[in-house]
Design an enzyme around this catalytic site. Structure first.
Site, PDB file in Angstrom:
ATOM      1  N   CYS A  59      24.975  -8.976  14.632  1.00 46.00           N
ATOM      2  CA  CYS A  59      26.182  -8.318  15.402  1.00 46.00           C
ATOM      3  C   CYS A  59      25.658  -7.437  16.283  1.00 46.00           C
ATOM      4  O   CYS A  59      25.106  -6.814  15.871  1.00 46.00           O
ATOM      5  CB  CYS A  59      27.329  -7.948  14.355  1.00 46.00           C
ATOM      6  SG  CYS A  59      28.136  -9.254  13.372  1.00 46.00           S
ATOM      7  N   ARG A 114      21.394 -10.784  18.952  1.00 44.24           N
ATOM      8  CA  ARG A 114      21.990 -10.250  17.581  1.00 44.24           C
ATOM      9  C   ARG A 114      22.956 -11.281  17.046  1.00 44.24           C
ATOM     10  O   ARG A 114      23.463 -10.972  15.752  1.00 44.24           O
ATOM     11  CB  ARG A 114      22.573  -8.890  17.545  1.00 44.24           C
ATOM     12  CG  ARG A 114      21.491  -7.832  18.107  1.00 44.24           C
ATOM     13  CD  ARG A 114      22.038  -6.482  18.356  1.00 44.24           C
ATOM     14  NE  ARG A 114      22.300  -5.962  17.003  1.00 44.24           N
ATOM     15  CZ  ARG A 114      21.316  -5.294  16.180  1.00 44.24           C
ATOM     16  NH1 ARG A 114      20.195  -5.132  16.603  1.00 44.24           N
ATOM     17  NH2 ARG A 114      21.494  -4.844  14.977  1.00 44.24           N
ATOM     18  N   TRP A 117      27.821 -12.384  14.640  1.00 41.82           N
ATOM     19  CA  TRP A 117      26.874 -13.332  13.748  1.00 41.82           C
ATOM     20  C   TRP A 117      27.712 -13.401  12.530  1.00 41.82           C
ATOM     21  O   TRP A 117      27.943 -12.360  11.577  1.00 41.82           O
ATOM     22  CB  TRP A 117      25.604 -12.946  13.485  1.00 41.82           C
ATOM     23  CG  TRP A 117      24.770 -13.995  12.744  1.00 41.82           C
ATOM     24  CD1 TRP A 117      24.270 -15.015  13.419  1.00 41.82           C
ATOM     25  CD2 TRP A 117      24.524 -14.177  11.437  1.00 41.82           C
ATOM     26  NE1 TRP A 117      23.501 -15.796  12.224  1.00 41.82           N
ATOM     27  CE2 TRP A 117      23.781 -15.205  11.063  1.00 41.82           C
ATOM     28  CE3 TRP A 117      24.999 -13.436  10.216  1.00 41.82           C
ATOM     29  CZ2 TRP A 117      23.360 -15.701  10.084  1.00 41.82           C
ATOM     30  CZ3 TRP A 117      24.314 -13.809   9.133  1.00 41.82           C
ATOM     31  CH2 TRP A 117      23.688 -14.992   8.908  1.00 41.82           C
ATOM     32  N   ASN A 157      29.056  -3.663  12.757  1.00 38.60           N
ATOM     33  CA  ASN A 157      28.117  -4.414  12.364  1.00 38.60           C
ATOM     34  C   ASN A 157      27.681  -4.079  10.968  1.00 38.60           C
ATOM     35  O   ASN A 157      27.360  -2.868  10.740  1.00 38.60           O
ATOM     36  CB  ASN A 157      26.937  -4.034  13.360  1.00 38.60           C
ATOM     37  CG  ASN A 157      25.467  -4.645  12.909  1.00 38.60           C
ATOM     38  OD1 ASN A 157      25.457  -5.770  12.380  1.00 38.60           O
ATOM     39  ND2 ASN A 157      24.539  -3.983  13.437  1.00 38.60           N
ATOM     40  N   GLY A 158      27.669  -4.999  10.198  1.00 39.69           N
ATOM     41  CA  GLY A 158      27.300  -4.880   8.760  1.00 39.69           C
ATOM     42  C   GLY A 158      28.112  -5.476   7.756  1.00 39.69           C
ATOM     43  O   GLY A 158      28.688  -6.550   8.247  1.00 39.69           O
ATOM     44  N   GLU A 173       3.804 -20.942  10.644  1.00 38.85           N
ATOM     45  CA  GLU A 173       4.628 -20.425  11.930  1.00 38.85           C
ATOM     46  C   GLU A 173       4.683 -21.150  12.634  1.00 38.85           C
ATOM     47  O   GLU A 173       5.784 -21.609  13.421  1.00 38.85           O
ATOM     48  CB  GLU A 173       3.482 -19.109  12.481  1.00 38.85           C
ATOM     49  CG  GLU A 173       4.297 -18.732  13.434  1.00 38.85           C
ATOM     50  CD  GLU A 173       5.541 -17.862  13.566  1.00 38.85           C
ATOM     51  OE1 GLU A 173       6.055 -17.768  12.470  1.00 38.85           O
ATOM     52  OE2 GLU A 173       6.167 -17.609  14.606  1.00 38.85           O
ATOM     53  N   LYS A 183       8.551 -22.411  14.287  1.00 36.04           N
ATOM     54  CA  LYS A 183       9.055 -22.227  15.519  1.00 36.04           C
ATOM     55  C   LYS A 183       9.594 -23.643  15.935  1.00 36.04           C
ATOM     56  O   LYS A 183      10.619 -23.576  16.528  1.00 36.04           O
ATOM     57  CB  LYS A 183       7.780 -22.065  16.603  1.00 36.04           C
ATOM     58  CG  LYS A 183       7.131 -20.716  16.736  1.00 36.04           C
ATOM     59  CD  LYS A 183       7.885 -19.620  17.255  1.00 36.04           C
ATOM     60  CE  LYS A 183       8.856 -19.042  16.245  1.00 36.04           C
ATOM     61  NZ  LYS A 183       8.556 -18.059  15.574  1.00 36.04           N
ATOM     62  N   GLU A 239      13.198 -24.002  14.139  1.00 38.13           N
ATOM     63  CA  GLU A 239      14.234 -23.155  14.662  1.00 38.13           C
ATOM     64  C   GLU A 239      14.806 -23.238  15.826  1.00 38.13           C
ATOM     65  O   GLU A 239      15.838 -23.053  16.194  1.00 38.13           O
ATOM     66  CB  GLU A 239      13.977 -21.689  14.251  1.00 38.13           C
ATOM     67  CG  GLU A 239      12.929 -21.121  15.332  1.00 38.13           C
ATOM     68  CD  GLU A 239      12.564 -19.744  14.891  1.00 38.13           C
ATOM     69  OE1 GLU A 239      13.170 -18.743  14.394  1.00 38.13           O
ATOM     70  OE2 GLU A 239      11.202 -19.250  15.261  1.00 38.13           O
ATOM     71  N   HIS A 246      -1.664 -33.148  -2.570  1.00 36.52           N
ATOM     72  CA  HIS A 246      -1.058 -33.182  -3.805  1.00 36.52           C
ATOM     73  C   HIS A 246       0.324 -33.296  -3.920  1.00 36.52           C
ATOM     74  O   HIS A 246       1.327 -33.059  -4.466  1.00 36.52           O
ATOM     75  CB  HIS A 246      -1.186 -31.643  -4.424  1.00 36.52           C
ATOM     76  CG  HIS A 246      -2.626 -31.029  -4.833  1.00 36.52           C
ATOM     77  ND1 HIS A 246      -3.294 -31.766  -5.587  1.00 36.52           N
ATOM     78  CD2 HIS A 246      -3.652 -30.578  -4.105  1.00 36.52           C
ATOM     79  CE1 HIS A 246      -4.377 -31.393  -5.779  1.00 36.52           C
ATOM     80  NE2 HIS A 246      -4.864 -30.791  -4.568  1.00 36.52           N
ATOM     81  N   LYS A 248      18.799 -12.372  15.672  1.00 35.34           N
ATOM     82  CA  LYS A 248      17.471 -11.886  15.849  1.00 35.34           C
ATOM     83  C   LYS A 248      17.337 -10.804  14.891  1.00 35.34           C
ATOM     84  O   LYS A 248      16.152 -10.642  14.264  1.00 35.34           O
ATOM     85  CB  LYS A 248      17.215 -11.345  17.194  1.00 35.34           C
ATOM     86  CG  LYS A 248      15.778 -10.841  17.445  1.00 35.34           C
ATOM     87  CD  LYS A 248      15.159 -11.430  18.593  1.00 35.34           C
ATOM     88  CE  LYS A 248      13.445 -10.991  18.427  1.00 35.34           C
ATOM     89  NZ  LYS A 248      12.846 -12.364  17.909  1.00 35.34           N
TER      90      LYS A 248
HETATM   91  C1  F6R Z   1      11.727 -16.708  13.672  1.00 31.13           C
HETATM   92  C2  F6R Z   1      12.032 -15.177  13.689  1.00 31.13           C
HETATM   93  C3  F6R Z   1      12.611 -14.616  12.542  1.00 31.13           C
HETATM   94  C4  F6R Z   1      12.002 -13.103  11.806  1.00 31.13           C
HETATM   95  C5  F6R Z   1      12.595 -12.724  10.704  1.00 31.13           C
HETATM   96  C6  F6R Z   1      12.141 -11.189  10.646  1.00 31.13           C
HETATM   97  O1  F6R Z   1      11.228 -16.761  14.938  1.00 31.13           O
HETATM   98  O2  F6R Z   1      12.242 -14.269  14.509  1.00 31.13           O
HETATM   99  O3  F6R Z   1      12.172 -15.531  11.208  1.00 31.13           O
HETATM  100  O4  F6R Z   1      10.594 -13.011  12.011  1.00 31.13           O
HETATM  101  O5  F6R Z   1      14.098 -12.693  10.880  1.00 31.13           O
HETATM  102  O6  F6R Z   1      12.659 -10.166  11.472  1.00 31.13           O
HETATM  103  P1  F6R Z   1      12.029  -8.969  11.605  1.00 31.13           P
HETATM  104  O7  F6R Z   1      10.593  -9.122  11.938  1.00 31.13           O
HETATM  105  O8  F6R Z   1      12.805  -8.246  12.677  1.00 31.13           O
HETATM  106  O9  F6R Z   1      11.927  -8.161  10.183  1.00 31.13           O
END
Ligand code: F6R
Length: 614
Positions: free
Chosen positions: A2, A27, A75, A101-102, A487, A491, A494, A510, A609
């Site tokens: 949010c 956000r 969000w 937000n929260g 990773e 990517k 998501e 395994h 994010k």
């Molecule tokens: C994936 C992504 C998330 C963040 C995770 C942690 O592309 O961006 O998995 O890495 O939410 O976020 P931070 O680094 O802001 O604590």
């Protein structure tokens, strides 16, 4: 999660708020809404499910004339994404509007009590409880909005950044924070508030970051006042923003994600600048240098992080164990806090977070500090909570990352962890001066090497067409490139919504090997390193079972080239630096697969994010 934004000044509040919401959309984008106090004192609230553009459409034929207002991009946590659950929420009598937000943890208790007093609720959100509570207190105690907010905040348990406006008062916004970010921008005759500084960076560079338990009183023609919940005035500490407007725009790219992938030569340069000096002979990380004793005496390092940052943390483990000979544990921050951690004064906890606001990582920081560990934060967002709550730290300096899928922050985090490992190794004498100089020289060349890797763009775009409709992917890697495989899989899933799993290549036999057939492509990260021969066997095992293979290999590789279906060649670098190079083709591959499928790569479904809820 949010985003909130507010404006009070002489300009058009609607324009500032809508633009601000677009900047904060990373956000959350389940719904958006705005509350404006019109010059005649009327409180106009408009909301729409979905992205901010839906809100704009709704507002097209509405009266949006106002010089004060608050807005929100959501969000969803409590209640599905809908017009009704969208913020701003208002009090029963329509006197107050509030954005939040929260999470209010005791909202049910408060709601039941308010309902007993005849309050009616219209949404399923925790936020509506807060605004109704404020109004209830205001009416019953016959007090000002500020006093009612303060009293209400004494009663709520949870995390919040809030802003409240009142009908008939176009001259006031009350805002407050507890465990969710809130920054105030101070301009000429105008004041802004937002979850981060991006909504107001073009209007002012003067910013005040609110601390937990603080309330900001924003009044027309009066200086900003900050009070704590006990009504004591706090000193106002104005910081100068380093952010620039060009960092917040796409700069000719079709998406923020692609811009951020292509920015990596520049962001790595920024990340290294002033830290690897004297042609690579010395590495200076001030947060390590200033706490030399802690790093000399550390018996163990625990790295806490989530998501992509957790993958970077795993690479950090390989780096620190190899260079510094200190035992490193890597924990999901969300599990760490509930795992009865055992920590003491000889432990260093590194909290790794791009946003610096991830609720679980922040909670881990608080636990670690309370147990006497020395806590070092690595973050991107200047002034965010983690850098402010830790004993020391380092920024990754890659500029605002707006695409929800992390790319440049990942390579920045790995680069900072590499430099930290080198700085600690230098202190402890576990790397020689020659070894440091050798690595330092390559680090200085990394921006050019990454530029070179980005030339694979067209080839990867073509390759992506072959794999766009695969239903599952396996990503494999070993050693330093095992976290890169994790990773790469994250990517892909998501942004393209294709199921993908990352595995240490040797673990494949395994279990996961049972999945391999002609329908299941494997992406194998196999640069020439000390595990190369072993990963060649893994490549053969996949091939023997009819799986198709995309391999990331070192330039000039002749063995895997003859087995894999496709190879993407990257320049040779020391093993510990290879994740920065090998992760980039994987970013591009997932990007193009998602684009081919018509997905919104910057705002993938269900994600946000900055994860400020548990
Ligand atoms: C994936 C992504 C998330 C963040 C995770 C942690 O592309 O961006 O998995 O890495 O939410 O976020 P931070 O680094 O802001 O604590």
């Amino acid at each position: 999660m949010c985003g909130i934004v507010g404006y009070l000044g002489n300009g058009n509040a609607y324009d500032v708020l809508i633009k601000g919401l677009h900047r904060l959309e990373y956000r959350g984008y389940d719904s958006a809404g705005i509350a404006l106090v019109a010059p005649d004192g009327k409180l106009n609230v408009f909301k729409a499910k979905g992205k901010v553009e839906n809100l704009e459409t709704i507002c097209n034929d509405k009266d949006t004339d106002a010089s004060v207002g608050i807005a929100h991009t959501r969000w969803a946590t409590h209640g599905e994404p809908s017009d009704c659950n969208a913020h701003p929420h208002y009090s029963e009598d329509g006197n107050l509007a509030l954005v939040h937000n929260g999470t209010i943890e005791n909202y049910k208790l408060l709601k039941d009590a308010l309902e007993e007093h005849g309050c009616k609720f219209h949404s399923e959100t925790d936020t509506e409880v807060l605004v109704q509570l404020i109004e209830y207190i205001k009416i019953n105690n016959k007090c000002s909005l500020l006093e009612a907010v303060r009293e209400a905040l004494h009663q709520v348990v949870g995390a919040y950044a809030i802003a409240v406006v009142e009908k008939n008062d176009p001259d006031t916004i009350i805002a407050a924070r507890q465990s969710s970010p809130l920054v105030i921008g101070i301009g000429d005759d105008e004041t802004f508030l937002a979850s981060d500084a991006s909504p107001f960076v073009e209007y002012t560079k003067d910013a005040v970051y609110l601390n937990d338990g603080e309330i900001a009183v924003i009044k027309r023609n009066e200086p900003l006042k900050v009070l704590n919940l006990e009504n004591r005035e706090s000193k106002i500490d104005v910081k100068t923003l380093e952010m620039s407007i060009s960092q917040l725009e796409k700069g000719g790219y079709p998406s923020f994600m692609l811009k951020e992938i292509f920015e990596q030569p520049t962001t790595l340069r920024e990340c290294i600048r002033g830290r690897v000096v004297e042609n690579g002979k010395r590495v200076i990380i001030s947060g390590v240098r200033d706490h030399k004793e802690k790093f000399l005496n550390a018996k163990r390092i625990v790295i806490v992080a989530c998501g992509t940052s957790w993958h970077a943390a795993l690479i950090g483990k390989y780096l620190i164990q190899e260079m510094c000979h200190i035992a490193v544990e890597v924990e999901y921050a969300s599990e760490f806090r509930y795992s009865n951690p055992v920590l003491g004064k000889d432990d260093i906890v590194i909290a790794l977070s791009q946003s610096g606001e991830t609720a679980d990582t922040l909670a881990a920081v608080k636990i670690a500090r309370s147990m006497g560990a020395f806590v070092f934060g690595i973050s991107n967002a200047v002034g965010s909570s983690i850098p402010r709550e830790t004993d020391s730290g380092a920024y990754i300096h890659v500029g605002p990352e707006i695409g929800v899928a992390s790319t440049k922050a990942f390579t920045g985090q790995v680069m900072v962890l590499t430099m930290i490992a080198m700085a600690i190794a230098d202190l402890r004498g576990t790397l020689t001066a020659d070894e440091i100089a050798g690595l330092g020289k390559v680090i200085l060349e990394m921006p050019e090497l990454v530029e070179h890797v980005l030339k694979l763009n067209d080839k990867i775009e073509r390759l992506s067409l072959i794999y766009t409709y695969a239903r599952n992917f396996l990503y494999l890697g070993r050693g330093y490139n095992y976290p890169v495989a994790l990773e790469g899989a994250l990517k892909l899933k998501e942004i393209s919504y294709i199921h993908a799993e990352g595995y240490p290549a040797a673990e494949m036999k395994h279990g996961p090997i049972a999945l391999i057939d002609a329908e299941m492509p494997s992406v194998i990260v196999a640069p020439r390193d000390h595990l190369y021969e072993k990963i060649v066997s893994n490549v053969q095992q996949v091939k023997a079972r009819g799986g198709s293979i995309i391999a990331i290999v070192t330039e000039g590789d002749s063995v895997i080239r003859n087995i894999a279906d496709h190879v993407l060649e990257v320049p040779e670098v020391p093993e510990c630096l290879s994740p920065i190079i090998t992760s980039i083709p994987l970013q591009l591959l997932s990007y193009y697969i998602a684009i081919n499928k018509g997905k919104d790569v910057d705002m993938p479904r269900n994600l946000a994010k900055s994860v400020t809820v548990e």
